[in-house]
Design an enzyme around this catalytic site. Sequence first.
Site, PDB file in Angstrom:
ATOM      1  N   CYS A 112       0.659  -1.175   0.006  1.00  0.00           N
ATOM      2  CA  CYS A 112      -0.028   0.087  -0.003  1.00  0.00           C
ATOM      3  C   CYS A 112       1.015   1.205   0.001  1.00  0.00           C
ATOM      4  O   CYS A 112       0.409   2.350  -0.260  1.00  0.00           O
ATOM      5  CB  CYS A 112      -1.068  -0.056   1.251  1.00  0.00           C
ATOM      6  SG  CYS A 112      -2.040  -1.384   1.269  1.00  0.00           S
ATOM      7  N   HIS A 252      -2.285   6.709   4.755  1.00  0.00           N
ATOM      8  CA  HIS A 252      -3.034   5.396   4.142  1.00  0.00           C
ATOM      9  C   HIS A 252      -4.335   5.212   4.879  1.00  0.00           C
ATOM     10  O   HIS A 252      -4.607   5.270   5.973  1.00  0.00           O
ATOM     11  CB  HIS A 252      -2.117   4.223   4.177  1.00  0.00           C
ATOM     12  CG  HIS A 252      -2.880   3.147   3.656  1.00  0.00           C
ATOM     13  ND1 HIS A 252      -3.514   2.984   2.507  1.00  0.00           N
ATOM     14  CD2 HIS A 252      -2.806   1.870   3.919  1.00  0.00           C
ATOM     15  CE1 HIS A 252      -3.927   1.790   2.011  1.00  0.00           C
ATOM     16  NE2 HIS A 252      -3.319   1.188   3.086  1.00  0.00           N
ATOM     17  N   ASN A 282     -10.402   0.856   1.986  1.00  0.00           N
ATOM     18  CA  ASN A 282      -8.862   0.764   1.526  1.00  0.00           C
ATOM     19  C   ASN A 282      -8.715   0.265   0.162  1.00  0.00           C
ATOM     20  O   ASN A 282      -9.105  -0.738  -0.126  1.00  0.00           O
ATOM     21  CB  ASN A 282      -8.385  -0.328   2.732  1.00  0.00           C
ATOM     22  CG  ASN A 282      -7.087  -0.617   2.283  1.00  0.00           C
ATOM     23  OD1 ASN A 282      -6.091   0.108   1.636  1.00  0.00           O
ATOM     24  ND2 ASN A 282      -6.267  -1.275   3.386  1.00  0.00           N
TER      25      ASN A 282
HETATM   26  O1  UT7 Z   1      -3.564  -1.725   3.867  1.00  0.00           O
HETATM   27  C1  UT7 Z   1      -3.197  -2.457   4.545  1.00  0.00           C
HETATM   28  C2  UT7 Z   1      -3.833  -3.792   4.817  1.00  0.00           C
HETATM   29  N1  UT7 Z   1      -4.553  -3.922   5.869  1.00  0.00           N
HETATM   30  C3  UT7 Z   1      -4.778  -3.468   7.067  1.00  0.00           C
HETATM   31  O2  UT7 Z   1      -4.470  -2.195   7.250  1.00  0.00           O
HETATM   32  C4  UT7 Z   1      -5.422  -3.972   8.246  1.00  0.00           C
HETATM   33  C5  UT7 Z   1      -5.078  -3.745   9.525  1.00  0.00           C
HETATM   34  N2  UT7 Z   1      -5.946  -4.321  10.598  1.00  0.00           N
HETATM   35  C6  UT7 Z   1      -7.193  -3.984  10.817  1.00  0.00           C
HETATM   36  O3  UT7 Z   1      -7.687  -2.988  10.286  1.00  0.00           O
HETATM   37  C7  UT7 Z   1      -7.854  -4.867  11.921  1.00  0.00           C
HETATM   38  O4  UT7 Z   1      -7.138  -5.658  12.493  1.00  0.00           O
HETATM   39  C8  UT7 Z   1      -9.282  -5.501  11.395  1.00  0.00           C
HETATM   40  C9  UT7 Z   1     -10.496  -4.284  10.934  1.00  0.00           C
HETATM   41  C10 UT7 Z   1      -8.917  -6.337   9.966  1.00  0.00           C
HETATM   42  C11 UT7 Z   1      -9.700  -6.338  12.332  1.00  0.00           C
HETATM   43  O5  UT7 Z   1     -10.014  -5.616  13.663  1.00  0.00           O
HETATM   44  P1  UT7 Z   1      -9.592  -6.146  15.061  1.00  0.00           P
HETATM   45  O6  UT7 Z   1     -10.242  -5.173  15.970  1.00  0.00           O
HETATM   46  O7  UT7 Z   1      -8.225  -6.482  14.718  1.00  0.00           O
HETATM   47  O8  UT7 Z   1     -10.601  -7.455  15.177  1.00  0.00           O
HETATM   48  P2  UT7 Z   1     -10.162  -8.908  15.315  1.00  0.00           P
HETATM   49  O9  UT7 Z   1      -9.559  -9.311  14.087  1.00  0.00           O
HETATM   50  O10 UT7 Z   1      -9.387  -9.208  16.857  1.00  0.00           O
HETATM   51  O11 UT7 Z   1     -11.462  -9.704  15.259  1.00  0.00           O
HETATM   52  C12 UT7 Z   1     -12.408  -9.557  16.513  1.00  0.00           C
HETATM   53  C13 UT7 Z   1     -13.670 -10.494  16.301  1.00  0.00           C
HETATM   54  C14 UT7 Z   1     -13.257 -11.832  15.841  1.00  0.00           C
HETATM   55  O12 UT7 Z   1     -14.312 -12.405  16.737  1.00  0.00           O
HETATM   56  P3  UT7 Z   1     -13.825 -13.448  17.751  1.00  0.00           P
HETATM   57  O13 UT7 Z   1     -12.573 -14.355  17.486  1.00  0.00           O
HETATM   58  O14 UT7 Z   1     -13.648 -12.514  19.005  1.00  0.00           O
HETATM   59  O15 UT7 Z   1     -15.127 -14.209  18.230  1.00  0.00           O
HETATM   60  C15 UT7 Z   1     -13.539 -11.796  14.528  1.00  0.00           C
HETATM   61  O16 UT7 Z   1     -14.003 -13.192  14.148  1.00  0.00           O
HETATM   62  O17 UT7 Z   1     -14.278  -9.883  15.124  1.00  0.00           O
HETATM   63  C16 UT7 Z   1     -14.618 -10.728  14.312  1.00  0.00           C
HETATM   64  N3  UT7 Z   1     -14.593 -10.251  12.975  1.00  0.00           N
HETATM   65  C17 UT7 Z   1     -15.948  -9.706  12.512  1.00  0.00           C
HETATM   66  N4  UT7 Z   1     -16.955  -9.774  13.024  1.00  0.00           N
HETATM   67  C18 UT7 Z   1     -18.138  -9.136  12.036  1.00  0.00           C
HETATM   68  C19 UT7 Z   1     -13.992  -9.975  12.146  1.00  0.00           C
HETATM   69  N5  UT7 Z   1     -14.288  -9.704  10.825  1.00  0.00           N
HETATM   70  C20 UT7 Z   1     -15.536  -9.361  11.244  1.00  0.00           C
HETATM   71  C21 UT7 Z   1     -16.477  -8.893  10.215  1.00  0.00           C
HETATM   72  N6  UT7 Z   1     -17.567  -8.802  10.827  1.00  0.00           N
HETATM   73  N7  UT7 Z   1     -16.395  -8.372   8.890  1.00  0.00           N
END
Ligand code: UT7
Length: 325
Positions: A112, A252, A282
């Site tokens: 990115c 970004h 994004n």
């Molecule tokens: O351009 C560079 C590319 N990438 C990025 O910049 C991504 C950087 N990372 C992030 O922005 C965040 O880590 C995310 C938005 C991807 C995820 O947020 P998070 O606060 O780190 O959530 P998490 O991955 O710890 O997930 C928390 C919970 C999980 O459930 P459990 O295991 O706690 O029961 C996930 O399964 O949220 C769940 N979850 C969702 N729930 C509803 C993950 N995706 C979703 C979703 N809808 N779309």
Amino acid sequence: MGARIIGTGSYLPEKTVTNEDLTRIVETSDEWIVKRTGIRTRHLLERDEAPADMGVAAGKAALRAAGLSPEDVDLLVVATNFPDMICPGSAPFVSSGLGLDERPFFYLKAGCSGFVYGLAVAGGLIDAGLYRHVLVVGMEALSRVTDWDDRKTCVLFGDGAGAALLGPGGDGEGILGSSIRGDAGKAMLLHLPAGGTRTPASHETVDAGGHYLKMEGSGVYRSAVPMMETATREALAAASLTLSDVDWLIPHQANIRIIESLVRRLKFDPNRVVVNLDRVANTSTASIPIALDEALRDGRITSGEVVVLTAFGAGATYGAVVVRI
Ligand code: UT7
């Protein structure tokens, strides 16, 4: 001789997809997506649209804004991670769409951070007197490599393109400083396992979903803020400026929580931060040039102001460029 931005342009596909739309294909909710990312909607390519068409549209708009024509472009740099074809990439398609004839072009892949890398490289080439006008395009068709059954990634991305035409500038104008960096130990945080020469595409790789982007979201998240903070401070030091000299920050557009945390760490005024991820999500390499173009066109950023562009992404790469508009 320095290099300055003399025109910008951007393009977003017409089709928009809301968070509510996504609830019909994966187990998610508008509330989760908005709270965790700040994203509300995104633009996605239709099946019959080619990624390079977005780059062509953004490039044309940048040329129009600069009041220049294709004959004035000496070099085309296309930053993208997922080109139209592995070979020959996307740059020749953007070049022919813009009518650049036999001008040189190349494709730059730096996660990115690709557009920030592109500006730093193009600025250096102009500075060295090798080229006069360099068109840097950041374009990404993330919808084409997204696993639409994976709620952890599919809610995050959008498609789009942005472009900046660079030309020669005087002292204290244009690109004032930059810092580009890498952290190869983090290469697997964000990767697409198959279809390259290490694991060529086969029935097995397709059955296993190896042609989709894999992301360890929380690992990327943890690295993002310190990376952009470091790059911003280094680019400002290279420009002999401090944060108090900066009028606008364009980070970004990955996640509003990452942006807010960066702004807190820099102790920067949140009202001077350009954010459009709620509307475009994004768009990887395209995110910064789209945000820059929007803020220039709506009159937020004005001539003479100092802007810091900073990014992080797959690779891992990160970087920042300080520009006087
Ligand atoms: O351009 C560079 C590319 N990438 C990025 O910049 C991504 C950087 N990372 C992030 O922005 C965040 O880590 C995310 C938005 C991807 C995820 O947020 P998070 O606060 O780190 O959530 P998490 O991955 O710890 O997930 C928390 C919970 C999980 O459930 P459990 O295991 O706690 O029961 C996930 O399964 O949220 C769940 N979850 C969702 N729930 C509803 C993950 N995706 C979703 C979703 N809808 N779309």
